[in-house]
Write a protein that holds these residues in place. Structure first.
Motif, PDB file in Angstrom:
ATOM      1  N   GLN A  68       0.876  -1.160   0.000  1.00  0.00           N
ATOM      2  CA  GLN A  68       0.000   0.000   0.000  1.00  0.00           C
ATOM      3  C   GLN A  68       0.918   1.214   0.000  1.00  0.00           C
ATOM      4  N   ILE A  69       0.794   2.061  -1.015  1.00  0.00           N
ATOM      5  CA  ILE A  69       1.628   3.250  -1.100  1.00  0.00           C
ATOM      6  C   ILE A  69       0.733   4.436  -0.776  1.00  0.00           C
ATOM      7  N   VAL A 117       5.054  11.524   3.520  1.00  0.00           N
ATOM      8  CA  VAL A 117       4.826  10.671   2.352  1.00  0.00           C
ATOM      9  C   VAL A 117       6.025  10.782   1.424  1.00  0.00           C
ATOM     10  N   PRO A 118       6.264   9.781   0.622  1.00  0.00           N
ATOM     11  CA  PRO A 118       5.487   8.559   0.500  1.00  0.00           C
ATOM     12  C   PRO A 118       5.713   7.618   1.676  1.00  0.00           C
ATOM     13  N   CYS A 119       4.676   6.875   1.962  1.00  0.00           N
ATOM     14  CA  CYS A 119       4.724   5.864   3.012  1.00  0.00           C
ATOM     15  C   CYS A 119       4.366   4.530   2.367  1.00  0.00           C
ATOM     16  N   LEU A 120       5.198   3.543   2.572  1.00  0.00           N
ATOM     17  CA  LEU A 120       4.969   2.215   2.019  1.00  0.00           C
ATOM     18  C   LEU A 120       4.622   1.250   3.146  1.00  0.00           C
ATOM     19  N   VAL A 121       3.444   0.664   3.056  1.00  0.00           N
ATOM     20  CA  VAL A 121       2.995  -0.326   4.028  1.00  0.00           C
ATOM     21  C   VAL A 121       3.036  -1.682   3.334  1.00  0.00           C
ATOM     22  N   ASN A 123       2.314  -5.666   3.461  1.00  0.00           N
ATOM     23  CA  ASN A 123       1.513  -6.726   4.084  1.00  0.00           C
ATOM     24  C   ASN A 123       0.811  -6.254   5.356  1.00  0.00           C
ATOM     25  N   ALA A 124       0.015  -5.200   5.186  1.00  0.00           N
ATOM     26  CA  ALA A 124      -0.858  -4.676   6.249  1.00  0.00           C
ATOM     27  C   ALA A 124      -0.099  -4.313   7.529  1.00  0.00           C
ATOM     28  N   GLY A 125       1.112  -3.785   7.389  1.00  0.00           N
ATOM     29  CA  GLY A 125       1.844  -3.293   8.548  1.00  0.00           C
ATOM     30  C   GLY A 125       2.993  -4.169   8.987  1.00  0.00           C
ATOM     31  N   GLU A 126       3.251  -5.270   8.275  1.00  0.00           N
ATOM     32  CA  GLU A 126       4.409  -6.118   8.577  1.00  0.00           C
ATOM     33  C   GLU A 126       5.679  -5.263   8.586  1.00  0.00           C
ATOM     34  N   GLU A 127       5.710  -4.319   7.648  1.00  0.00           N
ATOM     35  CA  GLU A 127       6.817  -3.369   7.579  1.00  0.00           C
ATOM     36  C   GLU A 127       6.268  -2.054   7.043  1.00  0.00           C
ATOM     37  N   ILE A 128       6.764  -0.937   7.602  1.00  0.00           N
ATOM     38  CA  ILE A 128       6.357   0.393   7.155  1.00  0.00           C
ATOM     39  C   ILE A 128       7.628   1.179   6.867  1.00  0.00           C
TER      40      ILE A 128
END
Length: 142
Positions: A68-69, A117-121, A123-128
Motif C-alpha cells: 500500500q503506497i 509521504v510517500p509511506c509504504l505499508v 503486508n498490512a503493517g508487517e513493515e512500514i
C-alpha cells in the motif's frame, strides 16, 4: 453500510478481467497522474524497459506481497516509489501495489501513524517504510 460514501478507485484488470495487482484509490491527479498512466502501460504489455537482472529478481519473489503506497497528490517524491512498486507488481502476480491518496483515506494515516509521504505499508503493517525508492532499493526491502 449501504449509504456510506467511499472514495472512487481504479483497479487495473487484464483483458480476461484477471486483476493485475495495481489499483489507485482516489482520483489520479497531480504528480500521480503520470504514475497512473505508467501503471496502465506497464500492465498492458512489455511496459517500460527494465534491466534483465532486476527482472530476474522480481520473478524470484516467491511470497505474496501486498504494498500500500500512501501518497499526497502534491508530493514530488511519491511518484518514484509508486512507479517502482507498480512495475514490480506488473511483472510478478504474487505482488500487488495499491496507491492511496491520503486526502481521502485519513483512517490509513492514523492507523499507520503517517507523518510524511510517500509511506509504504507492506503486508498490512508487517513493515512500514518512508521516502522515495527506485526499483533496486525497493527490491532490497522486499
Amino acid at each position: 453500510m449501504k449509504n456510506q460514501k467511499t472514495p472512487p478507485f481504479v483497479r487495473i484488470l487484464q483483458e480476461d478481467h484477471y486483476p493485475t495487482g495495481l489499483a489507485f484509490h482516489g482520483v489520479p491527479g497531480g504528480h500521480e497522474f503520470t504514475s497512473f498512466v505508467l501503471g496502465l502501460y506497464n500492465a498492458s504489455g512489455p511496459g517500460q524497459a527494465i534491466d534483465p537482472e532486476l527482472r530476474e529478481k522480481i520473478a524470484g519473489i516467491k511470497r505474496d506481497i501486498h504494498m500500500q503506497i500512501l501518497v499526497s497528490l502534491s508530493c514530488t517524491m511519491c511518484p518514484e516509489l509508486v512507479t517502482a512498486a507498480q512495475r514490480i507488481a506488473s511483472l510478478n502476480p504474487l505482488v500487488s501495489a495499491e496507491v492511496y491518496d491520503l486526502n481521502h483515506f485519513g483512517e490509513l494515516k492514523q492507523k499507520y501513524n503517517v507523518m510524511s509521504v510517500p509511506c509504504l505499508v507492506i503486508n498490512a503493517g508487517e513493515e512500514i517504510l518512508f521516502g522515495k525508492k527506485n526499483i533496486p532499493q525497493l527490491l532490497n526491502e522486499l
